[in-house]
Design an enzyme around this catalytic site. Structure first.
Site, PDB file in Angstrom:
ATOM      1  N   LYS A 171      39.339  44.155  42.975  1.00 14.48           N
ATOM      2  CA  LYS A 171      39.611  43.672  41.615  1.00 14.48           C
ATOM      3  C   LYS A 171      40.456  42.414  41.707  1.00 14.48           C
ATOM      4  CE  LYS A 171      42.104  44.839  37.300  1.00 14.48           C
ATOM      5  NZ  LYS A 171      42.691  45.899  36.444  1.00 14.48           N
ATOM      6  N   LYS A 191      49.161  43.241  25.874  1.00 12.28           N
ATOM      7  CA  LYS A 191      50.109  44.259  26.358  1.00 12.28           C
ATOM      8  C   LYS A 191      51.484  44.010  25.768  1.00 12.28           C
ATOM      9  CE  LYS A 191      48.192  44.959  31.046  1.00 12.28           C
ATOM     10  NZ  LYS A 191      47.921  46.379  31.043  1.00 12.28           N
ATOM     11  N   ARG A 225      37.469  47.243  35.057  1.00 17.28           N
ATOM     12  CA  ARG A 225      36.185  47.926  35.258  1.00 17.28           C
ATOM     13  C   ARG A 225      35.018  47.074  34.773  1.00 17.28           C
ATOM     14  NH1 ARG A 225      37.996  52.953  31.630  1.00 17.28           N
ATOM     15  NH2 ARG A 225      39.989  52.157  32.350  1.00 17.28           N
TER      16      ARG A 225
HETATM   17  N1  BES Z   1      45.797  46.311  35.224  1.00 18.52           N
HETATM   18  C1  BES Z   1      45.916  47.432  34.373  1.00 18.52           C
HETATM   19  C2  BES Z   1      46.318  48.709  35.108  1.00 18.52           C
HETATM   20  C3  BES Z   1      47.668  48.726  35.764  1.00 18.52           C
HETATM   21  C4  BES Z   1      48.723  49.410  35.197  1.00 18.52           C
HETATM   22  C5  BES Z   1      47.865  48.121  36.997  1.00 18.52           C
HETATM   23  C6  BES Z   1      49.932  49.463  35.825  1.00 18.52           C
HETATM   24  C7  BES Z   1      49.096  48.160  37.632  1.00 18.52           C
HETATM   25  C8  BES Z   1      50.126  48.849  37.048  1.00 18.52           C
HETATM   26  C9  BES Z   1      44.574  47.714  33.689  1.00 18.52           C
HETATM   27  O1  BES Z   1      43.750  46.612  33.472  1.00 18.52           O
HETATM   28  C10 BES Z   1      44.875  48.282  32.354  1.00 18.52           C
HETATM   29  O2  BES Z   1      45.451  47.607  31.556  1.00 18.52           O
HETATM   30  N2  BES Z   1      44.469  49.525  32.149  1.00 18.52           N
HETATM   31  C11 BES Z   1      44.686  50.214  30.934  1.00 18.52           C
HETATM   32  C12 BES Z   1      43.384  50.881  30.555  1.00 18.52           C
HETATM   33  C13 BES Z   1      43.330  51.404  29.148  1.00 18.52           C
HETATM   34  C14 BES Z   1      43.346  50.279  28.155  1.00 18.52           C
HETATM   35  C15 BES Z   1      42.070  52.231  29.004  1.00 18.52           C
HETATM   36  C16 BES Z   1      45.765  51.252  31.165  1.00 18.52           C
HETATM   37  O3  BES Z   1      45.839  51.813  32.258  1.00 18.52           O
HETATM   38  O4  BES Z   1      46.569  51.461  30.269  1.00 18.52           O
HETATM   39 ZN    ZN Z   2      44.039  45.016  34.815  1.00 15.68          ZN
HETATM   40 ZN    ZN Z   3      44.182  45.567  31.649  1.00 16.52          ZN
END
Ligand code: BES
Ligand code: ZN
Ligand code: ZN
Length: 503
Positions: free
Chosen positions: A270, A282, A356
């Site tokens: 990724k 965020k 994803r």
């Molecule tokens: N890059 C983040 C996941 C992440 C979280 C990486 C903490 C490193 C540390 C990913 O793209 C993300 O934002 N995922 C969301 C998914 C949700 C919106 C379904 C998450 O995990 O909250």
């Molecule tokens: Zn991410």
């Molecule tokens: Zn994300």
């Protein structure tokens, strides 16, 4: 720093600091400690008694040799109980010594080969673990911190010599040291790439590294696709994520092709160089570390940066779809539907589940290369961090043997990895009413697994595939193990090299 090995008697060696390992509650001073004690006329045994040093793991004792041997200071490093000794014990011991040596301005270190013969540890493995512990503990990201950089220049360890009596051990440990140094070198590149601010570590920055690696490493080449080329190839999902970014996206395909390779492994990383969340932005505190969202790509580049030298007998393909996830004026929106390269349609349920979406195309592309195995690495979900904490990655796989083999490699490298089920009963949670799939789950639970199930739609069920969610261990927000400073950890580089060497 230079790590070498010499045949000889450590008591007679001249350095700034001699380092000897000691197990917990060892009866009397045997082995090297005994030899040194003898050279010191029994001084060492006396000192141990007075201060009550018991060899507990992580403890140390330093004392002055008062001119009785060529080196003026000796450090005993506790290795704990022999029954609990592992390569990780050796790695940590070497790391603790290395850090203490810097504090004490000791620049030339001589150590024994710790723990050989204990718990089946070979001279080669001990050499590898020492090199990893020392080189990884010495790492510091000080590019923008002149004072720290100056201190490292002035006081950092310059030379570490392993001194070993047995010629047979010297020969094998030397190979271990070389392997350890290569693993550390790849890990350090991954750390640097993650630690670099997102304003510098752009998709193009990753391309530059990929090109440099292809120039430098034997048997490695690279292909780069820009936005237009990616579009021609049907990578609509990847480009949807890139739509809101200012930085140009790039798709990278590195190939390591040695002569006579019988298997082909694809490593997919990724490569979100910054994850703002996109339009569904965020909250600030969740965004601060999101330069780390390309740690999967960094691990792939870390592996490739030493592949020519490690020279495994297997073909390796490194695949990275690199872009930022930003809320720019053309950003993709919740409710959009995009078609991935393999023809499947994706409803965007959340712009922050972007990893994803980019991996949908990266995995589809990997499948077209007909690999025997696909492994993807992704800082994919916060849910995986909730499930396994900050130091353990999750692995999901459609092939038990592959998962077992990767977990065995992780055990060797000391990287924590735990299996989560690719539970088909949850597969419907990522189905959409208006498209084949949606990029968020209908349930708020089991988010690491549903993300894995989403990805499964983009690999062939006949190809063994493993997905590693490295969101926890890719970036250390606090101090944990002594060879892992805060920031990018380079997680997975060493386990992947270990895995590739096993062919
Ligand atoms: N890059 C983040 C996941 C992440 C979280 C990486 C903490 C490193 C540390 C990913 O793209 C993300 O934002 N995922 C969301 C998914 C949700 C919106 C379904 C998450 O995990 O909250
Ligand atoms: Zn991410
Ligand atoms: Zn994300």
């Amino acid at each position: 720093m230079n790590i070498t090995i010499q045949k000889g008697d450590i008591a007679a060696f001249e350095a700034d600091l001699l380092v000897i390992g000691m197990f917990e509650n060892a009866k009397g001073l045997d082995g090297v400690a005994g030899v040194v004690d003898k050279a010191l006329g029994g001084l060492l045994a006396k000192e141990l008694k007075v201060v009550g040093f018991a060899g507990k793991e992580g403890t140390m004792l330093i004392f002055h040799t008062h001119g009785k041997i060529p080196t003026s200071r000796i450090m005993l490093i506790g290795l704990g109980e022999p029954a609990h000794c592992s390569l990780e014990t050796v790695r940590k011991a070497a790391a603790i010594v290395q850090k203490k040596a810097v504090d004490l301005h000791q620049r030339r270190i001589a150590s024994v080969l710790f723990a050989v013969g204990v718990q089946g540890i070979s001279a080669k493995d001990a050499g590898r673990a020492i090199a990893e512990g020392v080189a990884l503990a010495a790492y510091q990201y000080d590019k923008y911190h002149d004072e720290k950089a100056k201190k490292r220049e002035e006081h950092g360890v310059q030379e570490w010599t392993v001194v070993e009596k047995l010629a047979a051990h010297v020969r094998t440990a030397e190979r271990g040291l070389a392997e350890g140094m290569l693993g550390a070198r790849g890990t350090i590149l991954a750390r640097d790439l993650v630690n670099e601010p997102a304003s510098i570590a752009t998709p193009w920055h990753l391309v530059e590294h990929a090109k440099r690696i292809a120039d430098e490493q034997r048997h490695v080449s690279v292909e780069i696709f820009d936005r237009e080329e990616a579009k021609k190839r049907g990578m609509e999902a990847f480009l949807a994520v890139a739509a809101g970014a200012t930085e140009e996206p790039y798709f990278m395909h590195l190939i390591y092709k040695p002569k006579g390779a019988k298997k082909r492994i694809a490593l997919v990383g990724k490569g979100i160089t910054f994850d703002s969340g996109g339009l569904q932005i965020k909250p600030g505190e969740y965004m601060t570390t999101m330069k780390c969202d390309m740690a999967g790509a960094a691990a792939v580049l870390g592996v490739f940066s030493v592949l020519g030298a490690v020279a495994p007998a297997v073909e390796v393909h490194g695949i990275i779809a690199a872009t930022e996830n930003m809320p720019g004026k053309s950003a993709y929106k919740p409710g959009d539907v995009v078609r991935a390269m393999n023809g499947k349609t994706i409803e965007i349920g959340h712009t922050d589940a972007e990893g994803r979406v980019t991996l949908a195309d990266a995995l589809s592309y990997a499948v077209t290369k007909k690999p025997d195995v696909i492994i993807d690495l992704a800082t994919l979900t916060g849910a995986c961090v909730s499930a396994l904490g900050e130091e353990i990655a999750g692995i999901m796989s459609n092939d038990e043997k592959l998962s077992a083999r990767l977990r065995a490699a992780a055990k060797e490298s000391g990287e924590r990895l735990w299996e989560l089920p690719l539970a088909s009963e949850y597969a419907s949670l990522v189905k959409s009413d208006i498209a084949d799939l949606k990029n968020i789950s209908s349930s708020r639970y089991g988010g690491a697994i549903t993300a894995g199930l989403f990805l499964q739609n983009f690999v062939d069920k006949n190809i063994p595939w493993a997905h590693m969610d490295i969101a926890g261990p890719a970036f250390a927000e606090r101090d944990t193990v002594p060879y892992m400073p805060r920031g990018g950890t380079g997680y997975a580089v060493r386990m992947l090299l270990q895995y590739l060497k096993s062919f």
